[in-house]
Structures are given as C-alpha cells and as structure tokens.
Write an enzyme that holds these catalytic residues in place. Structure first.
Site, PDB file in Angstrom:
ATOM      1  N   ARG A 192     -14.239  12.990   7.288  1.00  0.00           N
ATOM      2  CA  ARG A 192     -12.945  13.605   7.636  1.00  0.00           C
ATOM      3  C   ARG A 192     -12.566  14.643   6.594  1.00  0.00           C
ATOM      4  O   ARG A 192     -12.031  15.706   6.913  1.00  0.00           O
ATOM      5  CB  ARG A 192     -11.845  12.525   7.723  1.00  0.00           C
ATOM      6  CG  ARG A 192     -11.906  11.726   9.008  1.00  0.00           C
ATOM      7  CD  ARG A 192     -11.024  10.507   8.932  1.00  0.00           C
ATOM      8  NE  ARG A 192      -9.632  10.849   8.715  1.00  0.00           N
ATOM      9  CZ  ARG A 192      -8.754  10.058   8.088  1.00  0.00           C
ATOM     10  NH1 ARG A 192      -9.121   8.874   7.628  1.00  0.00           N
ATOM     11  NH2 ARG A 192      -7.518  10.441   7.925  1.00  0.00           N
TER      12      ARG A 192
ATOM     13  N   HIS B 248       0.849  -1.178   0.000  1.00  0.00           N
ATOM     14  CA  HIS B 248       0.000   0.000   0.000  1.00  0.00           C
ATOM     15  C   HIS B 248       0.885   1.228   0.000  1.00  0.00           C
ATOM     16  O   HIS B 248       1.872   1.294   0.724  1.00  0.00           O
ATOM     17  CB  HIS B 248      -0.885   0.014   1.257  1.00  0.00           C
ATOM     18  CG  HIS B 248      -1.798   1.195   1.317  1.00  0.00           C
ATOM     19  ND1 HIS B 248      -3.031   1.220   0.715  1.00  0.00           N
ATOM     20  CD2 HIS B 248      -1.644   2.414   1.880  1.00  0.00           C
ATOM     21  CE1 HIS B 248      -3.598   2.387   0.915  1.00  0.00           C
ATOM     22  NE2 HIS B 248      -2.779   3.134   1.621  1.00  0.00           N
TER      23      HIS B 248
ATOM     24  N   SER C 269      -7.544   4.049   9.142  1.00  0.00           N
ATOM     25  CA  SER C 269      -8.133   3.982   7.804  1.00  0.00           C
ATOM     26  C   SER C 269      -7.336   3.027   6.897  1.00  0.00           C
ATOM     27  O   SER C 269      -7.898   2.129   6.252  1.00  0.00           O
ATOM     28  CB  SER C 269      -8.152   5.409   7.221  1.00  0.00           C
ATOM     29  OG  SER C 269      -8.453   5.390   5.865  1.00  0.00           O
TER      30      SER C 269
HETATM   31  N1  URA Z   1      -5.183   6.835   2.682  1.00  0.00           N
HETATM   32  C1  URA Z   1      -6.238   6.223   3.278  1.00  0.00           C
HETATM   33  O1  URA Z   1      -6.707   5.175   2.813  1.00  0.00           O
HETATM   34  N2  URA Z   1      -6.760   6.781   4.383  1.00  0.00           N
HETATM   35  C2  URA Z   1      -6.283   7.913   4.939  1.00  0.00           C
HETATM   36  O2  URA Z   1      -6.788   8.366   5.944  1.00  0.00           O
HETATM   37  C3  URA Z   1      -5.184   8.546   4.296  1.00  0.00           C
HETATM   38  C4  URA Z   1      -4.651   7.963   3.179  1.00  0.00           C
END
Ligand code: URA
Length: 437
Positions: free
Chosen positions: A166, A80, A181
């Site tokens: 957010r 990721h 997240s």
């Molecule tokens: N990427 C995400 O998936 N969530 C976040 O809060 C920031 C970056």
C-alpha cells in the site's frame, strides 16, 4: 476454489468477496502465492471500488488469523493510536491503568516515523530490556500487571505484506484498508477491551473530522462484530501533543505527566483515554473511572507503578530521578513579534524532529535518542515579544539552526486570533450499532 485472478476481477467489478474468497485471498497473501503485482492490482481495485462491510469483516478476521493461532491476551485492555506527532500516551497509560488494577501488556514496534516508536523511547532509559521471553512476560504480568516489550513472533503477517505494498502503490489512505489493517492486529493481540485513539488534523492520516468519524465507526463495528468492546476517541492532531517530540525528551515529559504535571493537552488526553480503558475493564462509569485516574496521577500511585515497571524490565531508576540527558546543542526560537499562533503545520514539525535524527527513514536506520524539540506554541495562544516558542536539542549548530528555520516556516503567527478548540477531545464513538450481516 476460485482462481486468484477471479478474486481480483470480482473486486475490480465491485462484487463482494465471500467468506471463502476472503480466506483464500489472505492465505495467498500470507504464503506468497499471490505475487506483488497481483496483490497491488487487488489493492488498487479495492481502493477505487471500495469494499462492502461484510468483506471488511471477513478480511479483518482472516488477516488477524494469518499468523496462526490468535495470541493469548495477557492484558484485559489494549489501546491503539492511529499515530501523530508527540504521541507518548502509551508510556503513561500502561503504568496508569495497571496501577488501578487493569493489567496492560503491550507488544510494540520500533516505528518508522518522525520519532522512534514506543520501544525506542523506552530504550532511552539505560538498561531497559525490550526482549522478554513469553514466560518472563507472563511472570511480570502476574507480579505487577504491566509490560511493554518487543513483538514476539508475527502478529497478522498478511497485514505486513499488504501495508508494504500500500505504501508504494498510493493505496494507504483508504478507510476500509486502514480499518482492516489496524483491527486485524488488535484482534490478533487478543484483548477483550480496545480503546482506539483516532487522530484528526494536519499531523494525522485523517485530516477532517468527518473522515476520522467514518474510520472510527468502521473500526468500532468491526470490533463489535468480532465480540470485542471497542470505543474510539477522536483527538486533535492539528498541533503536536504536549510539547516534547523526540525519544528521551518524550520520556521526560511522560514522567512529568505521571507525576501530576506536564502540558495540559497531554494530561487531558491521557485522562480521557485512561477513563475509557478503566471504565470498560471494570464495568464502571466513565465518571467513576475519572476519580480513580486523576487520583492515581496526582497522588503518586501511577508514578510508583511506572518505577516498578521500569525496574522489572532492567531500567536504571537512578537515571530517571532527573530528566534524561539530551543532545548538547540547545537553541531557542524567541518570538520577536506580538500576536497569536494562527496555525501549525504538524506534519512539518514532525519532519523537523526526523531531520534532527529522532526518527528513521528506513527500518534499519539508527535513531538518536537524545535529539528532539519542545514546541511550546499552541494554536490560538497569544504571543508576546520575548516568548520562547520552541527549544531544539541537536548534535550540531548547523542542525539546530536549520531546525529553528523550519519551525519558523511551520508555525504561522498573526495579529488576530483565529480561536482554537477548547479541548483535545473531539468526539467519542461507543456505538454498538447492529453489526450482524
Ligand atoms: N496504522 C496501521 O497499522 N495501518 C494503517 O493502515 C494505518 C495506520
């Protein structure tokens, strides 16, 4: 069971939520019984008061399970990136690591940003199919060990609601909320081994090394607590990664890298990430993984695997024998001065690509796959009069001229050299700190 209002009060007063509280909060986010105004209040309380480590563990787990059963993982390794300008590493890593016997199945999104997401980029290849049934994904994984498809079903739907709020309540840039997240989605996707590419610099969420390290450590601890092997690699985002920014143009650059060429910073970062993915998946040292990874890039097996993967998902291989076609209006920024590149406003460069039409302002906007730019300037590089610093591919003369104008504002040249980091890799966090409560 506590009233939902009590949960907001607890977080407002800095009292840690229990496991049961965290479950209740996340259930009410997922089923909608917590209205937007109360969730916004909770998010602001969490932002201002902070969350304890145990709350972060509990909330991440509850959000990961908010889509029901945790997905059965098809790959043994996942990666990721926290996101940046010119980041096309998934296009290279998926075929590269799978060519070395490390299966990688990735469910990607379309992405809201300066360019499209991985799926948009892949759709620049004529015929490429992003919607595969679960059976088709499974069959493809058994056959060639790689698939990149659109997400089926909802992964961590509570995060989707939290992220949307957010975004409009100024609570995005909180390390605990970002970690919850990202890690909830990684846990839900199911892979045992996870490599996180945490970007640092003026084109990233985390602009300082210190804050990026804090985020990386927290994500590694969350993953370790939940029984996953996690490594975080901190990488530079004070300039775009590689040269290409756009969709088809990034696919072209990814292919060059798979053929053993491409910009040095992109190749360095890809090799680093791949080495960690292979080393974790095979239980070998990073040094041993490096020999395999470099071989796969330089002797054709990674590119061969790329072609197998693209063909398996319906992509036309004749179309990638040469570079994919780009938008017809091509304009160069040719330097009229000598000196050095002193700084690059990476965020502004991303915005240039967005304004050319390479990305989306709203999720239902369409993306122009052929527009984009090559930004050749790198911080610290010496520049001679006549050097091409950027090339823009646009749909009109006006768009091209505007893009060149904005690039000239975003890239600062000067007479003296400010120096530059010699590597795109800033740090690696592999800590297995104690993670018990
Ligand atoms: N990427 C995400 O998936 N969530 C976040 O809060 C920031 C970056």
């Amino acid at each position: 069971m506590a009233e939902l209002l009590e949960l907001i009060e607890k977080t407002r007063d800095g009292i840690s939520l229990s496991l049961e509280d965290a479950e209740q909060l996340v259930t009410s986010i997922t089923d909608g019984s917590l209205p937007d105004y109360q969730l916004s209040a909770w998010l602001m309380a969490a932002y201002c008061k902070g969350l304890s480590l145990e709350e972060v563990y509990f909330l991440t787990d509850a959000v990961a399970r908010s889509g029901g059963q945790v997905a059965e993982s098809l790959g043994i390794v996942d990666k990721h990136s926290t996101g940046g300008v010119g980041d096309k590493t998934t296009l290279i890593l998926a075929p590269l690591v799978s060519s070395l016997g490390v299966p990688m199945a990735k469910m990607s999104g379309r992405g809201l940003g300066h360019t499209g997401g991985t799926l948009d980029k892949l759709e620049s290849i004529p015929g490429y199919q992003i919607d595969l049934t679960n059976e088709a994904i499974r069959a493809q994984m058994e056959q060639i060990g790689v698939a990149v498809v659109a997400q089926t079903g909802e992964l961590a739907p509570a995060d989707k609601r939290m992220y949307a709020l957010r975004d409009v309540t100024a609570t995005v840039d909180d390390i605990s909320l970002i970690a919850i997240s990202i890690m909830s989605k990684k846990l839900a996707a199911g892979a045992k081994n996870i490599v996180l590419d945490v970007k640092v610099g003026n084109g990233a969420f985390m602009s300082s090394l210190e804050s990026a390290r804090e985020l990386a450590r927290l994500m590694v601890r969350i993953g370790t607590f939940h029984g996953r092997n996690v490594r975080a690699i901190l990488t530079r985002m004070d300039q775009p990664l590689g040269f290409a920014i756009g969709n088809a143009i990034e696919v072209n650059e990814a292919i060059h890298c798979l053929q053993g060429h491409g910009p040095a910073d992109l190749r360095e970062e890809v090799i680093e990430l791949a080495c960690h993915m292979v080393s974790m998946a095979k239980g070998i040292s990073v040094e041993d993984a490096m020999l395999e990874v470099v071989d796969a890039l330089d002797y054709g097996s990674a590119f061969h695997q790329f072609k197998q993967w693209i063909a398996a998902q319906g992509g036309n291989l004749t179309a990638i024998e040469q570079d994919l076609p780009l938008a017809p209006i091509v304009k160069e920024w040719v330097s009229e001065q000598e000196g050095f590149v002193r700084s690059i406003d990476t965020h502004a460069i991303g915005k240039v690509a967005l304004d050319l039409g390479a990305g989306r302002h709203k999720i239902d906007d369409s993306v122009d796959l052929g527009v984009g730019l090559l930004c050749f300037a790198k911080v610290g590089q010496s520049v001679k009069s006549g050097d091409v610093l950027a090339t823009v591919y646009a749909r009109s003369e006006q768009h091209a001229a505007q893009a060149i104008f904005l690039l000239q504002q975003a890239i600062t040249l000067g007479e003296t050299n400010v120096g530059h980091a010699s590597s795109a890799i800033l740090d690696t966090i592999v800590s297995q700190d104690e993670v018990s409560l």
